[in-house]
Design a protein around this motif. Structure first.
Motif, short mmCIF file in Angstrom:
data_model
loop_
_atom_site.label_atom_id
_atom_site.label_comp_id
_atom_site.label_asym_id
_atom_site.label_seq_id
_atom_site.Cartn_x
_atom_site.Cartn_y
_atom_site.Cartn_z
N ALA A 77 16.41 9.67 -0.37
CA ALA A 77 15.21 9.02 0.16
C ALA A 77 14.34 10.11 0.77
N SER A 78 13.02 9.99 0.58
CA SER A 78 12.13 11.05 1.05
C SER A 78 11.70 10.83 2.50
N SER A 79 12.07 9.68 3.08
CA SER A 79 11.79 9.41 4.49
C SER A 79 12.73 8.29 4.94
N ASP A 82 11.53 5.14 3.43
CA ASP A 82 11.88 5.11 2.01
C ASP A 82 13.32 4.62 1.85
N ASN A 85 13.38 0.94 2.23
CA ASN A 85 12.88 0.28 1.01
C ASN A 85 13.96 0.19 -0.06
#
Ligand SMILES: NC(=O)c1ccc[n+]([C@@H]2O[C@H](COP(=O)([O-])OP(=O)(O)OC[C@H]3O[C@@H](n4cnc5c(N)ncnc54)[C@H](OP(=O)(O)O)[C@@H]3O)[C@@H](O)[C@H]2O)c1
Length: 171
Positions: A77-79, A82, A85
């Protein structure tokens, strides 16, 4: 979907030093395994590297800003948002650290519960669990244990629940 934070925390909120766990407490490892087995874990890239491999029986999402990070087959996950989500259709997902990720999770709308193992001992550390605000989190369970031949320090299993008045949903 709700997030549950799980951590082992020593005196002064120390959770690690030089990207590793400082203590060996099999009782805590066993509790971690029992609680998280079969679920998804969200963890920071440093914690993932410190563990060194995906934990069996659990899906892992590694949070990193590095596009080319080798997550050994785990989801990336980039954050933190994220990661949320990605897991939005699951019922309960566990946040497994480290300090940077706990800091973001404890403020998250989705975090409703925390399993904290308190280890009543002093350690040198460079990673810390955030302060737990008693206005926001209610201690609903506490079980204390004396040291034994496998667990060198006194410890306690705490369970916290978020009080009513949850923070706003993440943007
Ligand atoms: N006692 C416990 O229960 C427990 C549990 C877990 C970990 N720990 C300890 O905690 C320490 C590690 O904690 P830490 O704070 O240094 O590292 P961490 O939270 O495990 O990982 C930090 C990394 O996560 C990524 N990251 C964090 N927030 C992000 C965001 N919003 N967006 C994208 N990427 C993000 C970044 O990776 P990139 O740099 O790759 O971009 C960042 O460098 C270790 O000592 C470990 O042993 C203790």
């Amino acid at each position: 979907m709700k997030l549950t934070i799980i951590a082992a925390v020593a005196n002064h909120n120390v959770i690690g030093n030089e990207n590793r766990l400082i203590w060996h407490m099999p009782a805590d490892l066993k509790r971690f395994k029992n609680i998280t087995m079969g679920h998804t874990l969200i963890m920071g890239r440093k914690t993932f590297q410190s563990i060194g491999k995906p934990l069996p029986g659990r899906n892992t999402i590694v949070v990193t800003r590095q596009e080319d990070f080798d997550s050994q087959g785990c989801l990336k996950a980039s954050s933190f948002n994220d990661a949320i989500n990605i897991v939005k259709d699951e019922k309960e997902v566990f946040v497994a650290g480290g300090a940077e990720i706990y800091e973001q999770a404890i403020k998250s709308y989705y975090s409703r519960k925390m399993f904290i193992t308190r280890i009543f001992a002093d350690f040198e550390g460079d990673s810390f669990f955030p302060d737990i605000d008693s206005e926001k989190w209610e201690l609903i369970e506490r079980n204390d244990y004396e040291p034994d031949d496998k667990n060198a320090y006194p410890y306690a299993f705490f369970v916290y629940k978020r009080k009513i008045g949850r923070p706003k949903k993440n943007p």
